[in-house]
Design a protein around this motif. Structure first.
Motif, PDB file in Angstrom:
ATOM      1  N   ALA A  58       1.036  -0.755   0.091  1.00 36.29           N
ATOM      2  CA  ALA A  58       0.100  -0.631   0.212  1.00 36.29           C
ATOM      3  C   ALA A  58       0.677   0.880   0.217  1.00 36.29           C
ATOM      4  CB  ALA A  58      -0.465   0.033   1.502  1.00 36.29           C
ATOM      5  N   LEU A  59       0.076   2.295  -0.812  1.00 33.40           N
ATOM      6  CA  LEU A  59       0.895   3.698  -0.085  1.00 33.40           C
ATOM      7  C   LEU A  59       1.080   3.756   0.731  1.00 33.40           C
ATOM      8  CD1 LEU A  59      -0.441   4.818  -4.401  1.00 33.40           C
ATOM      9  CD2 LEU A  59       1.617   4.438  -3.863  1.00 33.40           C
TER      10      LEU A  59
ATOM     11  N   GLU B 270      -6.974   2.640   2.200  1.00 39.31           N
ATOM     12  CA  GLU B 270      -6.621   1.352   2.946  1.00 39.31           C
ATOM     13  C   GLU B 270      -8.718   0.869   2.139  1.00 39.31           C
ATOM     14  OE1 GLU B 270      -7.809  -1.741   5.782  1.00 39.31           O
ATOM     15  OE2 GLU B 270      -5.960  -0.310   5.510  1.00 39.31           O
ATOM     16  N   GLY B 271      -9.353   1.897   1.786  1.00 44.74           N
ATOM     17  CA  GLY B 271     -10.489   1.241   1.253  1.00 44.74           C
ATOM     18  C   GLY B 271      -9.644   0.858  -0.609  1.00 44.74           C
ATOM     19  N   ILE B 272      -8.656   1.487  -1.061  1.00 43.59           N
ATOM     20  CA  ILE B 272      -8.564   1.200  -2.257  1.00 43.59           C
ATOM     21  C   ILE B 272      -7.705  -0.225  -2.111  1.00 43.59           C
ATOM     22  CG2 ILE B 272      -6.518   1.609  -4.262  1.00 43.59           C
ATOM     23  CD1 ILE B 272      -9.260   3.656  -4.156  1.00 43.59           C
ATOM     24  N   GLY B 273      -7.428   0.095  -0.422  1.00 39.76           N
ATOM     25  CA  GLY B 273      -6.462  -1.792  -0.424  1.00 39.76           C
ATOM     26  C   GLY B 273      -7.486  -2.543  -0.579  1.00 39.76           C
TER      27      GLY B 273
ATOM     28  N   LYS C 159      -8.153  -5.919  -3.494  1.00 37.69           N
ATOM     29  CA  LYS C 159      -8.429  -7.376  -2.869  1.00 37.69           C
ATOM     30  C   LYS C 159      -9.885  -7.873  -4.058  1.00 37.69           C
ATOM     31  CE  LYS C 159      -5.404  -6.911   1.478  1.00 37.69           C
ATOM     32  NZ  LYS C 159      -5.616  -6.561   2.702  1.00 37.69           N
ATOM     33  N   ARG C 160     -10.727  -7.152  -3.296  1.00 39.77           N
ATOM     34  CA  ARG C 160     -11.839  -7.749  -4.285  1.00 39.77           C
ATOM     35  C   ARG C 160     -12.004  -8.012  -5.234  1.00 39.77           C
ATOM     36  NH1 ARG C 160     -16.074  -3.041  -2.389  1.00 39.77           N
ATOM     37  NH2 ARG C 160     -16.210  -3.338  -0.104  1.00 39.77           N
TER      38      ARG C 160
ATOM     39  N   ASN D  42     -12.314 -11.000  -7.696  1.00 40.42           N
ATOM     40  CA  ASN D  42     -13.633 -11.753  -8.452  1.00 40.42           C
ATOM     41  C   ASN D  42     -13.009 -11.746  -9.667  1.00 40.42           C
ATOM     42  OD1 ASN D  42     -15.262 -10.082  -6.725  1.00 40.42           O
ATOM     43  ND2 ASN D  42     -15.700  -8.644  -7.695  1.00 40.42           N
ATOM     44  N   TYR D  43     -11.720 -11.335 -10.130  1.00 44.10           N
ATOM     45  CA  TYR D  43     -11.005 -11.988 -11.326  1.00 44.10           C
ATOM     46  C   TYR D  43     -10.872 -13.149 -11.031  1.00 44.10           C
ATOM     47  CZ  TYR D  43      -7.611 -12.148 -15.319  1.00 44.10           C
ATOM     48  OH  TYR D  43      -6.671 -12.906 -16.304  1.00 44.10           O
ATOM     49  N   ASP D  44      -9.923 -13.647 -10.209  1.00 45.02           N
ATOM     50  CA  ASP D  44      -9.520 -15.632  -9.687  1.00 45.02           C
ATOM     51  C   ASP D  44     -11.376 -16.326  -9.712  1.00 45.02           C
ATOM     52  OD1 ASP D  44      -7.114 -14.485  -9.037  1.00 45.02           O
ATOM     53  OD2 ASP D  44      -7.262 -15.255  -6.941  1.00 45.02           O
TER      54      ASP D  44
END
Length: 203
Positions: free
Chosen positions: A2-3, A128-131, A135-136, A140-142
């Motif tokens: 994370a940045l 935190e929200g972008i992290g 992950k979502r 979803n991609y998987d």
């Protein structure tokens, strides 16, 4: 990884970031039941700072009004003849004016500092929200990959089943045709009658 807040601040566009908890799009990304404990804590911290900013504005108005009223009272009593009671009131008012001045200075300093605190709290929440969003997206991609594989396999299996079905339908037509040619229509009617009755019973 994370940045950090400092890394985000290197981009001048960070000053144009919306305040997350005041933007309805944030709540579409994070309905209450999908917020992580970390997001809830960071949201609370940001909201408290926003609330404090409003409180500082109200407090400054109130203290400035009190100071002005005290100054007016001091000026109004300055022309009156000296008396112990008046001197006591003047000293009390002068002390209160000093206290009000100190309070105003303290609030003005906080008023200058709080926008930076709000921006930092906002960036921390957004990071935190972008992290969490990333992950979502990866989850979803998987799932999309697995579902795509399943769909392709199912499509192949479906094509096989369709071909088998069509083959059996052709075979049935051929069998019936040969039987019809071999036995003739009248004899076929004799053989077909019990079969038709059985089919009706099973329906």
């Amino acid at each position: 990884m994370a940045l950090t807040i400092e890394e985000v601040k290197k981009n001048a566009a960070y000053k144009q970031l919306p305040i997350a908890t005041l933007d309805e799009r944030w709540y579409r990304l994070f309905p209450e039941n999908e917020k992580t404990p970390e997001i809830k804590v960071l949201e609370k911290n940001l909201n408290e700072l926003i609330k404090r900013q409003g409180q500082i504005t109200n407090d400054l108005k109130a203290v400035r009004k009190i100071k002005q009223d005290l100054m007016n009272e001091i000026l109004a009593n300055s022309d009156e003849e000296s008396s112990a009671k008046r001197e006591k009131i003047m000293k009390r008012n002068q002390k209160l004016v000093l206290e009000a001045t100190e309070k105003i200075e303290q609030l003005e300093q906080e008023e200058l500092e709080i926008p930076t605190k709000i921006r930092d709290a906002n960036i921390a929440l957004i990071i935190e929200g972008i992290g969490v969003c990333h992950k979502r997206i990866h989850r979803n991609y998987d799932d999309i990959q697995l579902l795509g594989k399943w769909i392709n396999e199912t499509r192949i299996e479906l094509k096989k089943k369709v071909l088998i079905k069509q083959d059996k339908e052709i075979k049935n037509t051929e069998i019936y045709s040969y039987m019809h040619d071999l036995l003739g229509p009248e004899m076929m009617e004799v053989f077909d009658k019990p079969k038709k009755n059985e089919d009706k019973k099973s329906e």
